[in-house]
Design a protein around this motif. Structure first.
Motif, mmCIF file in Angstrom:
data_model
loop_
_atom_site.group_PDB
_atom_site.id
_atom_site.type_symbol
_atom_site.label_atom_id
_atom_site.label_comp_id
_atom_site.label_asym_id
_atom_site.label_seq_id
_atom_site.Cartn_x
_atom_site.Cartn_y
_atom_site.Cartn_z
ATOM 1 N N ARG A 74 43.280 38.517 32.984
ATOM 2 C CA ARG A 74 43.029 40.146 33.520
ATOM 3 C C ARG A 74 43.056 40.007 34.942
ATOM 4 O O ARG A 74 43.516 40.736 35.766
ATOM 5 N N TRP A 75 41.971 39.305 35.548
ATOM 6 C CA TRP A 75 41.625 39.207 37.107
ATOM 7 C C TRP A 75 42.929 38.529 37.689
ATOM 8 O O TRP A 75 43.161 39.099 38.892
ATOM 9 N N ALA A 77 46.060 38.651 36.848
ATOM 10 C CA ALA A 77 47.080 39.760 36.852
ATOM 11 C C ALA A 77 46.750 40.841 37.808
ATOM 12 O O ALA A 77 47.624 41.307 38.551
ATOM 13 N N ASP A 78 45.682 41.318 37.808
ATOM 14 C CA ASP A 78 45.335 42.551 38.760
ATOM 15 C C ASP A 78 45.314 42.140 40.125
ATOM 16 O O ASP A 78 45.729 42.763 41.041
ATOM 17 N N THR A 79 44.782 41.034 40.603
ATOM 18 C CA THR A 79 44.891 40.425 41.889
ATOM 19 C C THR A 79 46.130 40.082 42.273
ATOM 20 O O THR A 79 46.696 40.586 43.412
ATOM 21 N N TRP A 80 46.959 39.508 41.525
ATOM 22 C CA TRP A 80 48.402 39.371 41.768
ATOM 23 C C TRP A 80 49.302 40.758 41.771
ATOM 24 O O TRP A 80 50.009 40.826 42.896
ATOM 25 N N THR A 81 49.024 41.799 41.130
ATOM 26 C CA THR A 81 49.575 43.002 41.380
ATOM 27 C C THR A 81 49.085 43.736 42.778
ATOM 28 O O THR A 81 49.936 44.032 43.416
ATOM 29 N N ALA A 82 47.916 43.495 42.842
ATOM 30 C CA ALA A 82 47.528 43.902 44.367
ATOM 31 C C ALA A 82 48.291 43.222 45.626
ATOM 32 O O ALA A 82 48.817 43.847 46.621
#
Length: 95
Positions: A74-75, A77-82
């Motif tokens: 999740r971390w 994925a969130d970082t990659w999206t940002a």
């Protein structure tokens, strides 16, 4: 969790555990580290939520803990999206 993963021996232990619970002695053989050191590293990995522990008789068995990896996933994925969003904004500003 990432602090636990920064150590080379701990990463080796995670690879050595594989798909089924493994005893400390077997892990010590697989990574060529003494049993006391393996136990210390496993404690760090357990505290980080990356491995689980249970005892069968006198044997301590360790297995990968999927829920700990879900947190990392999740971390990332969130970082990659940002990061992708910021990159897209940068490209738009360059036009």
């Amino acid at each position: 969790m990432f602090d636990a993963l920064c150590d080379h021996t701990r990463r080796q232990l995670l690879r050595a555990i594989g798909d089924e619970p493994v005893a400390v002695g077997v892990l010590a053989e697989r990574v060529a580290v003494g049993r006391p050191a393996v136990s210390k590293h496993l404690k760090v990995l357990q505290c980080a939520g990356l491995v689980s522990h249970h005892s069968v008789g006198t044997r301590n068995l360790y297995a990968l803990a999927p829920e700990g990896y879900a947190v990392a996933q999740r971390w990332f994925a969130d970082t990659w999206t940002a990061a992708l969003t910021a990159f897209a904004r940068h490209l738009e500003q360059q036009k």
